[in-house]
Structure formats: C-alpha cells, structure tokens
Design a protein around this motif. Structure first.
Motif, PDB file in Angstrom:
ATOM      1  N   VAL A  37     -53.717  66.711 -10.917  1.00 18.80           N
ATOM      2  CA  VAL A  37     -52.409  66.298 -10.412  1.00 18.80           C
ATOM      3  C   VAL A  37     -52.240  66.920  -9.042  1.00 18.80           C
ATOM      4  N   SER A  38     -52.225  66.060  -8.054  1.00 21.52           N
ATOM      5  CA  SER A  38     -52.052  66.497  -6.677  1.00 21.52           C
ATOM      6  C   SER A  38     -50.561  66.589  -6.369  1.00 21.52           C
ATOM      7  N   ALA A  39     -50.230  67.470  -5.465  1.00 25.56           N
ATOM      8  CA  ALA A  39     -48.821  67.616  -5.075  1.00 25.56           C
ATOM      9  C   ALA A  39     -48.306  66.294  -4.509  1.00 25.56           C
ATOM     10  N   PRO A  40     -47.064  65.971  -4.794  1.00 24.14           N
ATOM     11  CA  PRO A  40     -46.513  64.736  -4.230  1.00 24.14           C
ATOM     12  C   PRO A  40     -46.410  64.841  -2.713  1.00 24.14           C
ATOM     13  N   ASP A  41     -46.407  63.682  -2.063  1.00 26.84           N
ATOM     14  CA  ASP A  41     -46.242  63.676  -0.609  1.00 26.84           C
ATOM     15  C   ASP A  41     -44.884  64.254  -0.249  1.00 26.84           C
ATOM     16  N   GLY A  90     -47.673  64.099  -8.349  1.00 27.32           N
ATOM     17  CA  GLY A  90     -46.398  64.349  -8.999  1.00 27.32           C
ATOM     18  C   GLY A  90     -46.269  65.792  -9.433  1.00 27.32           C
ATOM     19  N   ALA A  91     -45.277  66.024 -10.285  1.00 29.86           N
ATOM     20  CA  ALA A  91     -45.047  67.347 -10.855  1.00 29.86           C
ATOM     21  C   ALA A  91     -46.096  67.575 -11.943  1.00 29.86           C
ATOM     22  N   THR A  92     -46.836  68.648 -11.840  1.00 29.20           N
ATOM     23  CA  THR A  92     -48.023  68.872 -12.671  1.00 29.20           C
ATOM     24  C   THR A  92     -47.764  68.747 -14.162  1.00 29.20           C
ATOM     25  N   ILE A  93     -46.845  69.512 -14.689  1.00 29.00           N
ATOM     26  CA  ILE A  93     -46.634  69.547 -16.138  1.00 29.00           C
ATOM     27  C   ILE A  93     -46.187  68.189 -16.654  1.00 29.00           C
ATOM     28  N   GLU A  94     -45.224  67.593 -15.992  1.00 33.28           N
ATOM     29  CA  GLU A  94     -44.716  66.294 -16.435  1.00 33.28           C
ATOM     30  C   GLU A  94     -45.803  65.226 -16.366  1.00 33.28           C
ATOM     31  N   MET A  95     -46.612  65.253 -15.321  1.00 37.27           N
ATOM     32  CA  MET A  95     -47.661  64.244 -15.175  1.00 37.27           C
ATOM     33  C   MET A  95     -48.762  64.425 -16.226  1.00 37.27           C
ATOM     34  N   VAL A  96     -49.121  65.659 -16.537  1.00 33.62           N
ATOM     35  CA  VAL A  96     -50.132  65.902 -17.579  1.00 33.62           C
ATOM     36  C   VAL A  96     -49.631  65.354 -18.907  1.00 33.62           C
ATOM     37  N   LEU A  97     -48.384  65.634 -19.234  1.00 33.35           N
ATOM     38  CA  LEU A  97     -47.831  65.164 -20.510  1.00 33.35           C
ATOM     39  C   LEU A  97     -47.659  63.646 -20.534  1.00 33.35           C
ATOM     40  N   THR A  98     -47.227  63.068 -19.431  1.00 37.70           N
ATOM     41  CA  THR A  98     -47.058  61.610 -19.353  1.00 37.70           C
ATOM     42  C   THR A  98     -48.394  60.895 -19.489  1.00 37.70           C
ATOM     43  N   GLU A  99     -49.398  61.357 -18.765  1.00 37.85           N
ATOM     44  CA  GLU A  99     -50.717  60.735 -18.840  1.00 37.85           C
ATOM     45  C   GLU A  99     -51.332  60.921 -20.226  1.00 37.85           C
ATOM     46  N   SER A 100     -51.065  62.052 -20.848  1.00 36.92           N
ATOM     47  CA  SER A 100     -51.580  62.293 -22.202  1.00 36.92           C
ATOM     48  C   SER A 100     -51.053  61.261 -23.182  1.00 36.92           C
ATOM     49  N   LYS A 101     -49.789  60.933 -23.050  1.00 38.08           N
ATOM     50  CA  LYS A 101     -49.201  59.911 -23.926  1.00 38.08           C
ATOM     51  C   LYS A 101     -49.789  58.534 -23.630  1.00 38.08           C
ATOM     52  N   LYS A 102     -49.897  58.206 -22.344  1.00 42.97           N
ATOM     53  CA  LYS A 102     -50.431  56.892 -21.945  1.00 42.97           C
ATOM     54  C   LYS A 102     -51.851  56.678 -22.445  1.00 42.97           C
ATOM     55  N   LEU A 103     -52.656  57.728 -22.418  1.00 39.70           N
ATOM     56  CA  LEU A 103     -54.073  57.621 -22.738  1.00 39.70           C
ATOM     57  C   LEU A 103     -54.386  57.914 -24.207  1.00 39.70           C
ATOM     58  N   ASN A 104     -53.347  58.145 -25.010  1.00 40.33           N
ATOM     59  CA  ASN A 104     -53.536  58.493 -26.426  1.00 40.33           C
ATOM     60  C   ASN A 104     -54.467  59.693 -26.583  1.00 40.33           C
ATOM     61  N   ILE A 105     -54.163  60.740 -25.863  1.00 41.39           N
ATOM     62  CA  ILE A 105     -54.988  61.947 -25.866  1.00 41.39           C
ATOM     63  C   ILE A 105     -54.788  62.703 -27.183  1.00 41.39           C
ATOM     64  N   ASP A 106     -55.905  63.185 -27.726  1.00 38.90           N
ATOM     65  CA  ASP A 106     -55.877  63.956 -28.965  1.00 38.90           C
ATOM     66  C   ASP A 106     -55.894  65.463 -28.709  1.00 38.90           C
ATOM     67  N   SER A 125     -46.347  79.512 -15.055  1.00 38.19           N
ATOM     68  CA  SER A 125     -47.666  79.239 -15.609  1.00 38.19           C
ATOM     69  C   SER A 125     -47.711  77.810 -16.115  1.00 38.19           C
ATOM     70  N   VAL A 126     -48.580  77.017 -15.537  1.00 35.30           N
ATOM     71  CA  VAL A 126     -48.718  75.624 -15.943  1.00 35.30           C
ATOM     72  C   VAL A 126     -49.182  75.553 -17.391  1.00 35.30           C
ATOM     73  N   SER A 127     -50.183  76.351 -17.748  1.00 36.24           N
ATOM     74  CA  SER A 127     -50.711  76.289 -19.114  1.00 36.24           C
ATOM     75  C   SER A 127     -49.647  76.662 -20.138  1.00 36.24           C
ATOM     76  N   SER A 128     -48.842  77.672 -19.856  1.00 34.27           N
ATOM     77  CA  SER A 128     -47.781  78.069 -20.795  1.00 34.27           C
ATOM     78  C   SER A 128     -46.758  76.959 -20.972  1.00 34.27           C
ATOM     79  N   GLU A 129     -46.391  76.306 -19.883  1.00 26.42           N
ATOM     80  CA  GLU A 129     -45.416  75.217 -19.972  1.00 26.42           C
ATOM     81  C   GLU A 129     -45.978  74.008 -20.709  1.00 26.42           C
ATOM     82  N   ILE A 130     -47.258  73.720 -20.510  1.00 23.45           N
ATOM     83  CA  ILE A 130     -47.872  72.610 -21.242  1.00 23.45           C
ATOM     84  C   ILE A 130     -47.859  72.909 -22.731  1.00 23.45           C
TER      85      ILE A 130
END
Length: 143
Positions: A37-41, A90-106, A125-130
């Motif tokens: 997840v790259s920083a937004p413009d 985008g925002a790292t944590i939100e994008m990781v969670l959003t993409e996880s749902k879209k891709l049916n991540i296990d 901490s990104v990992s703690s928030e995830i």
C-alpha cells in the motif's frame, strides 16, 4: 487455505515474509497475493496542478514499487507458487483489510518491527492495528 495476503512495506523485511508465505502456500496449495500500500498522492498533485517534478518523482516511485512486487511474485512463481503482486494507494490498514475482503483472503501475513516510544506514539503499529481490526487470521512475523 486458498488465499494468503502478504502485506509488504519495503522496509528490509520482505524476504522473510515471502519465505513464510512460501512455506504455507506450499503446504496448503494456496495462492499468494503480495500487497504493497503506497501512500496516497498529496492533495496538490492532480492532473493539471502541482509542479511537474513532483508528479514525475511520484510516478517513478510507484513504478519502482510495482517492479519490486513483480520481482517477488515472479520468484514465487519460479518455485511453483501461484502469486500476484498488487500495488494500491491509500491508508495502509484500511486498504489491507479492504483488499483482504475483496480477494477472499484466508490469512494475512504482516511483519512487525519493534520501535521506540515516540515512534509508536506518533506513527503507531500497522501490524497491531491489523490484528485489532481484522476479522480473519493474521500471522505476525517479527522482523
């Protein structure tokens, strides 16, 4: 376990995370999604506004990050693992969670580095928030 998402931040711990994903994907015949997840413009960068050199630098950075993802994905493919690299902004944590749902991540794999108090207070901490916000299993790998 069909889909594994690896959250990469290009901060020197990528290979360890990719190795863990390889181990699990080999055992479970899973597909690996490498996500950065790259920083937004910045708001002042658009199609018609802002200095050209900033747009050029930003485009170069995104191109470089995309090439790194493709290199990692190709490395996994050479080992027989179905892998794809994804670069989103985008925002790292939100994008990781959003993409996880879209891709049916296990399973989400993320790294964790210990930082001092000031860093944790201002950056967090990104990992703690995830881990806190995720509805799916998260593997946190110490880097």
């Amino acid at each position: 376990m069909k889909n594994i998402l690896v959250a990469l931040d290009f901060d020197d711990g990528e290979q360890l995370l990719i190795d863990k994903a390889y181990e699990l994907a080999s055992a479970f015949k899973s597909k690996v999604w490498l996500l950065h997840v790259s920083a937004p413009d910045p708001d002042f960068i658009g199609y018609d506004v802002g200095p050209q050199y900033i747009r050029d630098t930003r485009a170069s950075d995104l191109r470089s990050e995309h090439q790194q993802l493709q290199t990692f994905a190709n490395g996994l493919k050479e080992k027989g693992i179905d892998a794809e690299g994804l670069l989103i902004q985008g925002a790292t944590i939100e994008m990781v969670l959003t993409e996880s749902k879209k891709l049916n991540i296990d399973l989400i794999i993320t790294g964790h580095q210990e930082h001092n108090f000031l860093y944790r207070a201002f950056v967090g901490s990104v990992s703690s928030e995830i881990v806190k916000k995720s509805k799916m299993p998260v593997l946190v790998v110490p880097l």
